[in-house]
Design a protein around this motif. Structure first.
Motif, short mmCIF file in Angstrom:
data_model
loop_
_atom_site.label_atom_id
_atom_site.label_comp_id
_atom_site.label_asym_id
_atom_site.label_seq_id
_atom_site.Cartn_x
_atom_site.Cartn_y
_atom_site.Cartn_z
N ILE A 62 1.02 -1.21 -0.10
CA ILE A 62 0.01 0.14 0.02
C ILE A 62 1.03 1.33 0.03
O ILE A 62 1.81 1.41 0.79
CB ILE A 62 -1.01 0.10 1.15
N THR A 63 0.66 2.00 -0.99
CA THR A 63 1.56 3.31 -1.10
C THR A 63 0.42 4.51 -1.26
O THR A 63 -0.16 4.64 -2.19
CB THR A 63 2.54 3.16 -2.24
N ALA A 64 0.97 5.61 -0.32
CA ALA A 64 0.04 6.83 -0.55
C ALA A 64 1.25 7.97 -0.81
O ALA A 64 2.14 7.86 0.08
CB ALA A 64 -0.63 7.04 0.77
N GLN A 65 0.75 8.65 -1.89
CA GLN A 65 1.85 9.83 -2.10
C GLN A 65 0.92 10.76 -2.69
O GLN A 65 -0.09 10.59 -3.75
CB GLN A 65 2.91 9.40 -3.14
N GLN A 66 0.80 11.98 -2.45
CA GLN A 66 0.20 13.10 -2.64
C GLN A 66 -1.35 12.78 -2.64
O GLN A 66 -1.96 12.41 -1.66
CB GLN A 66 0.75 13.69 -4.20
N ASN A 67 -2.22 12.96 -3.76
CA ASN A 67 -3.51 12.66 -3.91
C ASN A 67 -3.77 11.13 -4.51
O ASN A 67 -4.81 10.99 -4.85
CB ASN A 67 -4.07 13.51 -4.61
N MET A 68 -2.74 10.32 -4.18
CA MET A 68 -3.15 8.78 -4.94
C MET A 68 -2.80 7.81 -4.12
O MET A 68 -1.55 8.03 -3.21
CB MET A 68 -1.99 8.71 -6.25
N LEU A 69 -3.51 7.06 -3.99
CA LEU A 69 -3.57 5.73 -3.08
C LEU A 69 -3.40 4.43 -4.00
O LEU A 69 -4.10 4.18 -4.84
CB LEU A 69 -4.63 5.50 -2.03
N SER A 70 -2.23 3.81 -3.84
CA SER A 70 -2.01 2.62 -4.88
C SER A 70 -2.04 1.24 -3.75
O SER A 70 -1.39 1.10 -2.77
CB SER A 70 -0.77 2.74 -5.59
N VAL A 71 -2.79 0.51 -4.10
CA VAL A 71 -2.91 -1.06 -3.50
C VAL A 71 -2.26 -2.13 -4.44
O VAL A 71 -3.17 -2.22 -5.80
CB VAL A 71 -4.10 -1.39 -3.02
N SER A 72 -1.28 -2.74 -4.35
CA SER A 72 -0.85 -3.82 -5.44
C SER A 72 -0.53 -4.83 -4.61
O SER A 72 -0.23 -5.05 -3.28
CB SER A 72 0.27 -3.42 -6.19
N GLY A 73 -0.69 -6.29 -5.33
CA GLY A 73 -0.35 -7.46 -5.00
C GLY A 73 0.12 -8.43 -5.54
O GLY A 73 -0.05 -8.43 -6.71
N ARG A 74 1.32 -9.05 -5.37
CA ARG A 74 1.75 -10.16 -6.15
C ARG A 74 2.25 -11.53 -5.30
O ARG A 74 2.64 -11.25 -4.10
CB ARG A 74 3.11 -9.65 -6.62
N LYS A 75 1.52 -12.51 -5.48
CA LYS A 75 1.98 -13.77 -4.82
C LYS A 75 3.01 -14.25 -4.81
O LYS A 75 3.82 -14.03 -5.95
CB LYS A 75 0.88 -14.82 -5.49
N ALA A 76 3.65 -14.53 -3.60
CA ALA A 76 5.06 -15.13 -3.77
C ALA A 76 5.10 -16.31 -4.56
O ALA A 76 4.16 -17.09 -4.28
CB ALA A 76 5.59 -15.37 -2.28
N PRO A 77 6.11 -16.85 -5.17
CA PRO A 77 6.26 -17.95 -5.87
C PRO A 77 6.40 -19.26 -4.64
O PRO A 77 6.80 -18.99 -3.59
CB PRO A 77 7.47 -17.94 -6.58
N ALA A 78 5.75 -20.12 -5.07
CA ALA A 78 5.73 -21.47 -4.31
C ALA A 78 7.05 -21.95 -3.90
O ALA A 78 7.93 -22.10 -4.94
CB ALA A 78 5.11 -22.72 -4.76
N ALA A 79 7.41 -22.18 -2.85
CA ALA A 79 8.68 -22.71 -2.34
C ALA A 79 8.81 -24.11 -2.57
O ALA A 79 8.09 -24.94 -2.90
CB ALA A 79 8.88 -22.67 -0.74
N GLU A 80 10.27 -24.34 -2.96
CA GLU A 80 10.66 -25.75 -3.35
C GLU A 80 10.17 -26.74 -2.21
O GLU A 80 10.09 -26.62 -0.95
CB GLU A 80 12.31 -25.70 -3.09
N GLY A 81 9.52 -27.83 -2.92
CA GLY A 81 8.67 -28.88 -2.05
C GLY A 81 7.13 -28.68 -1.67
O GLY A 81 6.65 -29.27 -1.15
N GLU A 82 6.86 -27.29 -2.02
CA GLU A 82 5.52 -26.89 -1.44
C GLU A 82 4.53 -27.22 -2.82
O GLU A 82 3.34 -26.75 -2.62
CB GLU A 82 5.33 -25.58 -1.35
N GLY A 83 4.94 -27.82 -4.10
CA GLY A 83 4.00 -27.98 -4.97
C GLY A 83 2.59 -28.79 -4.69
O GLY A 83 2.60 -29.82 -3.91
N ARG A 84 1.44 -28.09 -5.00
CA ARG A 84 0.31 -28.61 -4.82
C ARG A 84 -0.07 -29.08 -6.44
O ARG A 84 0.14 -28.58 -7.45
CB ARG A 84 -0.61 -27.56 -4.28
N GLN A 85 -0.86 -30.23 -6.39
CA GLN A 85 -1.67 -30.65 -7.54
C GLN A 85 -3.13 -30.16 -7.49
O GLN A 85 -3.90 -30.99 -6.92
CB GLN A 85 -1.39 -32.20 -7.49
N LEU A 86 -3.30 -29.32 -8.01
CA LEU A 86 -4.66 -28.65 -7.98
C LEU A 86 -5.57 -29.41 -9.17
O LEU A 86 -4.97 -29.29 -10.30
CB LEU A 86 -4.64 -27.08 -8.27
#
Length: 153
Positions: A62-86
């Motif tokens: 979450i970043t606020a500067q002047q008259n702008m609020l920005s919300v961004s999200g990025r999933k962390a890559p799955a760690a080694e050995g955490e592989g899921r079979q969806l």
């Protein structure tokens, strides 16, 4: 595709948030992920709630500067050995960025993440120098007008 919601009643009852409503009205064809709500808590207190199911606090910025609020999200890559079979993946975990135009003198008060909802509280604080002052005819000292009542300046 145009946003079909009519913001006119809110424009009349909120002062200083015209740019916010302009942005909301013009964002009809934009990406609608993640969904969000904006609510008025009190006269100068507002809340933005963003649905960020599947994201952890350290994956959201979450970043606020002047008259702008920005919300961004990025999933962390799955760690080694955490592989899921969806067998089916219906929970959206793609990266996102939402921008909100803020009115003058609006600041972010706090942000919380619980139950897949990111809640951002906003407060509008107009400096005393920008508030209306009553000028007394006859050379008297100006007085500050607070909620319709006069206070010593």
């Amino acid at each position: 595709m145009r946003n079909s919601f009519d913001w006119t009643p809110y424009r009349r009852s909120t002062v200083g948030f015209d740019r916010l409503f302009d942005f909301l009205e013009s964002s009809g064809s934009a990406d609608n992920y993640p969904p969000f709500d904006i609510e008025k808590i009190a006269d100068d207190h507002f809340r933005i709630t963003v649905a960020v199911a599947g994201f952890k606090g350290n994956e959201i910025d979450i970043t606020a500067q002047q008259n702008m609020l920005s919300v961004s999200g990025r999933k962390a890559p799955a760690a080694e050995g955490e592989g899921r079979q969806l067998l089916y993946s219906g929970i959206a975990t793609r990266a996102f960025e939402r921008r909100f135009q803020l009115a003058d003198f609006v600041r972010v008060d706090r942000a919380d993440l619980a139950d897949g909802l990111l809640v951002i509280d906003l407060v509008r604080e107009v400096p005393d120098a920008m508030k209306p002052h009553k000028i007394v005819i006859g050379g008297g000292k100006p007085t500050l007008v607070v909620d319709g009542e006069q206070a010593a300046a």
